[in-house]
Enzyme design. Structure first.
Site, short mmCIF file in Angstrom:
data_model
loop_
_atom_site.label_atom_id
_atom_site.label_comp_id
_atom_site.label_asym_id
_atom_site.label_seq_id
_atom_site.Cartn_x
_atom_site.Cartn_y
_atom_site.Cartn_z
N GLU A 1 -11.36 -1.96 -3.52
CA GLU A 1 -10.67 -1.31 -2.41
C GLU A 1 -9.55 -0.43 -2.94
OE1 GLU A 1 -9.30 -4.57 -0.02
OE2 GLU A 1 -7.56 -4.96 -1.27
N ASP B 1 0.81 -1.22 0.00
CA ASP B 1 0.00 0.00 0.00
C ASP B 1 0.85 1.27 0.00
OD1 ASP B 1 -1.94 -2.00 0.49
OD2 ASP B 1 -1.80 -1.67 2.65
#
Length: 329
Positions: A202, A20
């Site tokens: 997401e 991420d």
């Protein structure tokens, strides 16, 4: 910096591990962070290609025994109105309690000790939420994130809400996208270690170019090799109008078995130091079946733009490919 001469080319990954990845560019420096899990670590460098040589520091550790003490996911650092903010998802040790939170630092240096916990960011209704991305559009702050419709994990959707200030969501959340295509629903239902549901949208990221606005998001189970990126294009006048968003029917960034890159996803974007190039940061695995853990590593590559104004992310480059570093001033 400090008299060090850096190479003019690099190879992915830019760090051995780190899911991420996110960065911003402020006053000649990139500030970079990624998921560590139990704290927030910040890096500082003049060029993200040199991340391995960057100064780094743990800037915040959650206090024990709170609803945000565990599973700190997908932190993002932002500089808004002369203050630093880090947004992150966290829980109390139970994933069903994941919510978004913010910390603030009003000093000039985000490496200082002046980080203050600002609280939870929740729109109505207050549901499971991760992967918040904050952006400014026409002098209004917004957050997009991934969340559940109800209180159980049936699927992950992309939501948006206005912000009344950098640590407060305002009003109702608005559904922008939900998994509808097969490439958004890939997962191994026979593996008891994995969540039972694989309908996943997401990691939303705002992207603007030549007046066009997009949300790039991750789809399918992050534990599968089929984790990939999709695109939603803003085609209307109001960001909070679901009809004003058009989700593309095919993914825009997928695994490359030929190049040995699997499960590319949860990306962010940045410009080169001279402002002329657009780049993507993303994490991926080197081998099939590496899953959704510490084997994911941050990578970056320059992106281009299609004739219709949409982003062209290309194909994930091999770790053997030498790439020119982002153009400096």
């Amino acid at each position: 910096m400090n008299g060090v001469v850096y190479a003019q080319s690099f190879q992915n990954p830019v760090l051995d591990s780190g899911a991420d990845p996110y960065s911003i560019y402020v006053d000649g420096f990139y500030y970079y962070t990624h998921t560590v899990g139990n704290r927030i670590v910040l890096y500082k460098t003049r060029n993200l290609a040199n991340l391995r040589q960057a100064e780094s520091k743990t800037i915040w550790i959650p206090p024990k025994g709170t609803v945000y003490s565990h599973e700190i996911w997908a932190p993002e650092i932002h500089f808004i109105d002369k203050a630093w903010y880090v947004y992150f998802a966290a829980d109390d040790g139970d994933n069903t309690n994941h919510r978004m939170y913010a910390i603030q630092n009003t000093s000039n240096d985000p490496f200082s000790e002046n980080w203050e916990f600002k609280g939870k960011l929740a729109a109505h209704p207050d549901r499971w939420a991760i992967d918040g991305n904050v952006f400014d559009y026409k002098d209004q702050l917004y957050m997009v994130w991934s969340g559940w419709e109800g209180d159980v994990n049936e699927q992950q959707n992309i939501y948006i809400a206005k912000m009344s200030n950098p640590w407060t969501l305002e009003g109702n959340r608005v559904l922008l996208a939900e998994p509808t295509h097969n490439w958004e629903k890939q997962g191994d239902l026979n593996d008891a270690k994995n969540p039972p549901h694989v309908n996943v949208n997401e990691g939303p990221q705002f992207l603007e170019h030549n007046g066009k606005v997009f949300i790039v998001f991750s789809a399918s189970g992050c534990w599968t090799d089929y984790y990939s990126l999709g695109l939603i294009e803003f085609t209307g006048d109001d960001l909070l109008d679901p009809v004003a968003w058009d989700k593309k029917s095919k993914p825009i960034f997928i695994k490359s078995e030929e190049n040995g890159v699997y499960a590319p996803g949860h990306n962010s974007f940045f410009k080169s130091p001279d402002g002329s190039e657009d780049w993507i940061l993303y994490h991926a695995n080197d081998n099939p079946g590496d899953g959704c853990g510490g084997k994911r590593s941050p990578r970056m590559q320059k992106i281009n733009w299609n004739d219709d104004g949409t982003p062209n992310l290309g194909v994930p480059f091999s770790t053997q490919t030498k790439l020119a570093i982002p153009l400096a001033n």
